[in-house]
Design an enzyme around this catalytic site. Structure first.
Site, short mmCIF file in Angstrom:
data_model
loop_
_atom_site.label_atom_id
_atom_site.label_comp_id
_atom_site.label_asym_id
_atom_site.label_seq_id
_atom_site.Cartn_x
_atom_site.Cartn_y
_atom_site.Cartn_z
N GLY A 86 1.78 -3.34 2.19
CA GLY A 86 2.05 -3.72 0.81
C GLY A 86 2.19 -5.20 0.53
O GLY A 86 1.93 -5.66 -0.58
N GLU A 122 8.64 -8.53 2.07
CA GLU A 122 8.42 -7.14 1.66
C GLU A 122 7.86 -7.15 0.24
O GLU A 122 8.22 -8.02 -0.55
CB GLU A 122 9.79 -6.44 1.73
CG GLU A 122 9.99 -5.15 1.01
CD GLU A 122 9.51 -3.96 1.78
OE1 GLU A 122 8.28 -3.94 2.04
OE2 GLU A 122 10.30 -3.05 2.07
N ASP A 123 6.98 -6.22 -0.09
CA ASP A 123 6.48 -6.17 -1.46
C ASP A 123 7.52 -5.61 -2.42
O ASP A 123 7.76 -6.17 -3.49
CB ASP A 123 5.16 -5.38 -1.56
CG ASP A 123 5.27 -3.98 -0.97
OD1 ASP A 123 6.26 -3.71 -0.26
OD2 ASP A 123 4.38 -3.16 -1.23
N ASP A 144 12.72 -0.32 -2.55
CA ASP A 144 12.92 0.89 -3.36
C ASP A 144 14.23 1.53 -2.92
O ASP A 144 15.30 1.20 -3.45
CB ASP A 144 11.71 1.81 -3.17
CG ASP A 144 11.67 2.95 -4.17
OD1 ASP A 144 12.72 3.27 -4.75
OD2 ASP A 144 10.60 3.55 -4.36
N SER A 145 14.17 2.43 -1.93
CA SER A 145 15.42 3.02 -1.41
C SER A 145 16.13 2.07 -0.46
O SER A 145 17.33 2.22 -0.21
CB SER A 145 15.11 4.32 -0.67
OG SER A 145 14.48 4.05 0.57
N THR A 188 13.25 1.08 4.52
CA THR A 188 12.33 0.30 5.35
C THR A 188 12.99 -0.98 5.82
O THR A 188 12.99 -1.31 7.02
CB THR A 188 11.05 -0.03 4.55
OG1 THR A 188 10.52 1.17 4.01
CG2 THR A 188 10.02 -0.69 5.45
N LYS A 243 14.09 -2.94 -6.97
CA LYS A 243 14.47 -1.95 -7.99
C LYS A 243 15.98 -1.84 -8.17
O LYS A 243 16.44 -1.19 -9.11
CB LYS A 243 13.91 -0.57 -7.62
CG LYS A 243 12.41 -0.44 -7.86
CD LYS A 243 11.97 0.99 -7.71
CE LYS A 243 10.50 1.15 -8.10
NZ LYS A 243 10.05 2.54 -7.87
N ASP A 291 0.29 0.23 -3.59
CA ASP A 291 -0.70 1.29 -3.75
C ASP A 291 -0.12 2.58 -4.31
O ASP A 291 1.09 2.79 -4.32
CB ASP A 291 -1.31 1.63 -2.38
CG ASP A 291 -0.34 2.45 -1.51
OD1 ASP A 291 0.80 1.98 -1.32
OD2 ASP A 291 -0.71 3.54 -1.05
N ARG A 340 -4.42 -1.37 -4.63
CA ARG A 340 -3.81 -2.54 -3.98
C ARG A 340 -4.47 -3.84 -4.43
O ARG A 340 -3.84 -4.89 -4.41
CB ARG A 340 -3.95 -2.44 -2.46
CG ARG A 340 -3.12 -1.35 -1.80
CD ARG A 340 -3.08 -1.58 -0.29
NE ARG A 340 -2.67 -0.40 0.45
CZ ARG A 340 -1.40 -0.07 0.72
NH1 ARG A 340 -0.43 -0.84 0.31
NH2 ARG A 340 -1.11 1.02 1.41
C1 PRP Z 1 6.33 1.05 0.60
C2 PRP Z 1 6.51 -0.39 0.15
C3 PRP Z 1 7.73 -0.82 0.92
C4 PRP Z 1 8.54 0.45 1.05
C5 PRP Z 1 9.67 0.42 0.08
O1 PRP Z 1 5.66 1.04 1.80
O2 PRP Z 1 5.38 -1.16 0.48
O3 PRP Z 1 7.39 -1.31 2.20
O4 PRP Z 1 7.65 1.54 0.74
O5 PRP Z 1 10.37 1.64 0.07
P1 PRP Z 1 11.85 1.81 0.60
O6 PRP Z 1 12.68 0.64 0.14
O7 PRP Z 1 12.24 3.10 -0.06
O8 PRP Z 1 11.81 1.91 2.10
P2 PRP Z 1 4.78 2.25 2.33
O9 PRP Z 1 5.58 2.99 3.34
O10 PRP Z 1 4.24 3.03 1.18
O11 PRP Z 1 3.61 1.52 3.10
P3 PRP Z 1 2.56 0.40 2.58
O12 PRP Z 1 3.31 -0.92 2.53
O13 PRP Z 1 1.51 0.42 3.63
O14 PRP Z 1 2.05 0.81 1.22
#
Ligand code: PRP
Length: 169
Positions: free
Chosen positions: A39, A94-95, A98-99, A102, A126, A154, A160
């Site tokens: 991302g 990090e892009d 969310d929760s 990661t 968020k 994505d 993307r």
């Molecule tokens: C997405 C996004 C962050 C993560 C955020 O990655 O790019 O890395 O989820 O979510 P979280 O805070 O709830 O952990 P994804 O696993 O979809 O992989 P990608 O970066 O390859 O799209």
């Protein structure tokens, strides 16, 4: 696509500001910008060109997998940085937070590699992150609790490439 949330001009201006802040904050010592794939690939590319000091770039891959419209919660390290992290300032890019799962997993892994410092830069936050126990030092934008795509983000691997960030719903 319902609406554009952050357009190209707004993103470019904010990325410049983040680059200036990072340049000012890291006065000395080796800096390794660690982009979280996939991302962050566009954000990292733009951000490092706005940082006016020496740095290195590497990547980590940690995916929660799935094509659902929400995080699955199963975070896995798929690719580890090749570069030695010891003694370096590590800026994990990090892009979107969310929760926070990661970032939390990666923080625990990376902090064990004896970095000189460890900080997080997220383009979007968020502020829903119940699982995030570490501060996000640099935030591009506070993001609405909607499904965002574009500028690296994505939905089932689509969108993307969009130069702006849009909301699917
Ligand atoms: C997405 C996004 C962050 C993560 C955020 O990655 O790019 O890395 O989820 O979510 P979280 O805070 O709830 O952990 P994804 O696993 O979809 O992989 P990608 O970066 O390859 O799209």
């Amino acid at each position: 696509m319902s609406r554009i949330v952050f357009d190209e001009t707004a993103i470019a201006a904010r990325v410049r500001e983040l680059g200036d802040a990072i340049t000012a904050d890291y006065a000395d010592g080796p800096l390794l910008v660690l982009g979280l794939l996939k991302g962050s690939f566009i954000f990292v590319s733009d951000l490092v060109r706005q940082v006016k000091r020496p740095l290195q770039v590497d990547f980590v891959v940690a995916s929660s997998y799935g094509t659902a419209m929400s995080s699955s919660g199963d975070v896995q390290m798929v690719y580890d940085p090749e570069t030695d992290l010891a003694g370096k300032h590590i800026l994990l890019v990090e892009d979107i937070v969310d929760s926070g799962r990661t970032i939390s997993v990666l923080w625990d892994v990376l902090s064990k590699r004896a970095p000189r410092s460890l900080a997080i830069c997220a383009l979007l936050h968020k502020h829903m992150a119940e699982h995030l126990h570490h501060p996000v030092r640099y935030v591009g934008f506070d993001a609405p609790n909607e499904f965002l795509v574009g500028y690296g983000l994505d939905h089932a691997e689509d969108f993307r490439h969009l130069p702006y960030i849009a909301s699917l719903k």
